[in-house]
Design an enzyme around this catalytic site. Structure first.
Site, PDB file in Angstrom:
ATOM      1  N   GLY A   1      81.171  19.038  35.730  1.00 16.43           N
ATOM      2  CA  GLY A   1      80.462  20.277  36.046  1.00 16.43           C
ATOM      3  C   GLY A   1      79.207  20.432  35.200  1.00 16.43           C
ATOM      4  O   GLY A   1      78.156  20.870  35.681  1.00 16.43           O
TER       5      GLY A   1
ATOM      6  N   HIS B   1      88.425  19.024  37.603  1.00 14.20           N
ATOM      7  CA  HIS B   1      89.601  19.288  36.760  1.00 14.20           C
ATOM      8  C   HIS B   1      89.942  20.768  36.629  1.00 14.20           C
ATOM      9  O   HIS B   1      90.950  21.127  36.029  1.00 14.20           O
ATOM     10  CB  HIS B   1      89.451  18.634  35.381  1.00 14.20           C
TER      11      HIS B   1
ATOM     12  N   CYS C   1      85.403  25.994  25.194  1.00 18.41           N
ATOM     13  CA  CYS C   1      84.158  25.359  24.758  1.00 18.41           C
ATOM     14  C   CYS C   1      83.591  26.022  23.517  1.00 18.41           C
ATOM     15  O   CYS C   1      82.773  25.455  22.813  1.00 18.41           O
ATOM     16  CB  CYS C   1      83.148  25.397  25.882  1.00 18.41           C
TER      17      CYS C   1
ATOM     18  N   SER D   1      83.601  21.378  39.502  1.00 18.25           N
ATOM     19  CA  SER D   1      84.213  20.372  38.632  1.00 18.25           C
ATOM     20  C   SER D   1      85.670  20.171  39.019  1.00 18.25           C
ATOM     21  O   SER D   1      86.430  21.139  39.097  1.00 18.25           O
ATOM     22  CB  SER D   1      84.123  20.838  37.181  1.00 18.25           C
TER      23      SER D   1
ATOM     24  N   THR E   1      77.601   3.340  38.995  1.00 19.40           N
ATOM     25  CA  THR E   1      78.683   2.991  39.921  1.00 19.40           C
ATOM     26  C   THR E   1      79.588   4.189  40.167  1.00 19.40           C
ATOM     27  O   THR E   1      80.022   4.850  39.224  1.00 19.40           O
ATOM     28  CB  THR E   1      79.499   1.807  39.353  1.00 19.40           C
TER      29      THR E   1
ATOM     30  N   GLN F   1      84.326  27.922  38.225  1.00 14.54           N
ATOM     31  CA  GLN F   1      85.535  28.754  38.114  1.00 14.54           C
ATOM     32  C   GLN F   1      85.987  29.356  39.440  1.00 14.54           C
ATOM     33  O   GLN F   1      87.039  29.992  39.500  1.00 14.54           O
ATOM     34  CB  GLN F   1      85.322  29.881  37.084  1.00 14.54           C
TER      35      GLN F   1
ATOM     36  N   ASN G   1      83.821  32.191  33.090  1.00 16.92           N
ATOM     37  CA  ASN G   1      84.997  31.480  32.607  1.00 16.92           C
ATOM     38  C   ASN G   1      85.773  32.216  31.520  1.00 16.92           C
ATOM     39  O   ASN G   1      86.935  31.922  31.298  1.00 16.92           O
ATOM     40  CB  ASN G   1      84.597  30.088  32.101  1.00 16.92           C
TER      41      ASN G   1
HETATM   42  C1  LIG Z   1      84.521  24.118  32.657  1.00 16.24           C
HETATM   43  C2  LIG Z   1      83.231  24.719  33.084  1.00 16.24           C
HETATM   44  C3  LIG Z   1      82.064  23.955  33.143  1.00 16.24           C
HETATM   45  C4  LIG Z   1      82.036  22.521  32.676  1.00 16.24           C
HETATM   46  O1  LIG Z   1      82.698  21.658  33.535  1.00 16.24           O
HETATM   47  P1  LIG Z   1      83.068  20.182  32.992  1.00 16.24           P
HETATM   48  O2  LIG Z   1      83.489  19.445  34.199  1.00 16.24           O
HETATM   49  O3  LIG Z   1      84.147  20.371  32.002  1.00 16.24           O
HETATM   50  O4  LIG Z   1      81.807  19.639  32.393  1.00 16.24           O
HETATM   51  C5  LIG Z   1      80.913  24.537  33.588  1.00 16.24           C
HETATM   52  N1  LIG Z   1      80.894  25.825  33.974  1.00 16.24           N
HETATM   53  C6  LIG Z   1      81.982  26.599  33.934  1.00 16.24           C
HETATM   54  C7  LIG Z   1      81.903  28.005  34.399  1.00 16.24           C
HETATM   55  C8  LIG Z   1      83.195  26.077  33.491  1.00 16.24           C
HETATM   56  O5  LIG Z   1      84.277  26.850  33.439  1.00 16.24           O
END
Ligand SMILES: *Cc1c(COP(=O)(O)O)cnc(C)c1O
Length: 394
Positions: free
Chosen positions: A74, A208, A332, A206, A244, A186, A152
């Site tokens: 993300g 995950h 973070c 993102s 890649t 989010q 977030n």
């Molecule tokens: C987790 C998050 C990101 C970062 O995503 P990653 O894949 O971990 O780099 C960016 N923006 C928000 C709002 C997030 O919650």
């Protein structure tokens, strides 16, 4: 009640779904070719990549698969969206909000170091951006507006459609159209993303954060948007993200979003109910708290709570010893002593902000999980407060 493990940090990351892992497995074993290779190994990988891109485009209602580029996360999608559009367009100004994720906030701050201009829009006390202030900051030099879809730390959702309408109106009379980007990390998997309805030019997600694998993200780039890549190398991802392709990750993330969209209503109902139960229980059982999340204008899974007279990190560690995983503000920001920029922006009392925890629920949580938290948490809060001199003197 017996000790149990309760994971309430789903806004930091989620467990990869087993269906997603199954979908990914062949791309680690049989179908390991490089999607750029001409031989059969490569073409099989390429076919999976093409199919995933088509599916992903449909899932967010993009007009064509070419509007999707897969990124490493993300953060990378956010950086490409903001820096890439400033590099490609006339003008030097970005407008964002005070409550963005660091992937957007620090990107804008870094641009300022390099001579670009940035404005950070303030919010009201639930975290909604001030639209009038946003309008007042637009200049002839404005290239892009980047406002997150949901925050977030406190879960609040921003009025992206409204911002889009305002920009469309302003763009009618401009030569250089202002682009709209939203960080939807989010909301993906929790709110049905529709890039037409949202009216955005750029949107980041993102994998995950919605039960997909880590290390994979996507950026939607509306057809016709002028944008430059940040990295240079091969022709992968239409030249926007050379390197890649992570075919397993791309296939997994796409499967995760497909499943999330299918089950969204049911999952959201359950998670909303569990969050309400948690919030009500905390309000009932623990004095001197502030709920920072506006339940009705937020994603269903986040609950931010400030516990007065408490140091958040201490409570977090005690919860962890009891098997409960939560977060202080956002994952973070952990490790910094500064109060969270989001809580500052919504006008939280700095002392209360120190004792803020984010509980973020997910699809694997149960009633029993919340019962356990509501049994353990009040006792721990009481214990931490008993150790605090200011609690006794209050
Ligand atoms: C987790 C998050 C990101 C970062 O995503 P990653 O894949 O971990 O780099 C960016 N923006 C928000 C709002 C997030 O919650």
């Amino acid at each position: 009640m017996n000790k149990r493990n309760v994971y309430l940090d789903n806004s930091a990351t989620t467990q990869t779904r087993s269906e997603v892992i199954t979908e990914m497995m062949p791309y680690f074993s049989n179908i390991y070719g490089n999607a750029s290779s001409v031989h059969t190994y490569g073409q099989k990988a390429k076919a999976a990549l093409t199919k995933a891109r088509e599916t992903f485009a449909k899932l967010i209602n993009a007009q064509s698969p070419e509007e999707i580029i897969f990124t490493s996360c993300g953060t990378e999608a956010d950086n490409i969206a903001i820096v890439g559009s400033l590099l490609a367009n006339d003008g030097n100004h970005v407008i964002t909000s005070k409550i963005e994720h660091h992937a957007v906030l620090f990107t804008c701050q870094n641009l300022e170091k390099h001579g670009y201009k940035a404005d950070y829009i303030s919010t009201n006390n639930i975290g909604r951006i001030n639209i009038e202030e946003l309008k007042s900051k637009i200049t002839d030099d404005t290239v892009i507006v980047s406002i997150m879809h949901a925050n977030n730390e406190i879960g609040v959702m921003e009025p992206i459609e409204e911002v889009s309408k305002i920009l469309k109106d302003i763009n009618k009379t401009r030569k250089n159209k202002i682009l709209l980007h939203t960080d939807a990390v989010q909301t993906a998997g929790k709110i049905k993303l529709d890039v037409q309805k949202l009216g955005v030019d750029l949107l980041s997600v993102s994998g995950h954060k919605f039960y997909g694998p880590k290390g994979i993200g996507a950026l939607y780039i509306r057809k016709g948007t002028k944008i430059e890549p940040l990295f240079h190398g091969g022709h992968h991802e239409f030249g926007m993200k050379p390197g890649t392709e992570n075919v397993a990750g791309i296939v997994g993330m796409t499967k995760a979003l497909e499943l999330a969209n299918l089950e969204m209503e049911k999952e959201n109902r359950k998670i909303f109910y569990l969050r309400k139960k948690l919030a009500d229980g905390i309000i009932e059982k623990i004095p001197e708290i502030v709920i920072n999340t506006d339940i009705y204008s937020s994603v269903p899974n986040v609950l931010s709570v400030s516990f007065n007279y408490i140091e958040g990190e201490t409570l977090l560690l005690m919860l962890d010893m009891a098997g409960i995983a939560a977060s202080a503000g956002s994952a973070c920001a952990t490790g910094s002593a500064e109060p969270s920029h989001v809580l500052s922006a919504i006008g939280a009392n700095p002392l209360a902000a120190q004792g803020t925890l984010r509980f973020s629920l997910g699809r694997y949580n149960t009633d029993e999980d919340i019962d356990y938290v509501l049994e353990v948490l009040p006792k721990l809060v009481e214990r931490v407060r008993q150790m605090s001199p200011i609690w006794k003197k209050r």
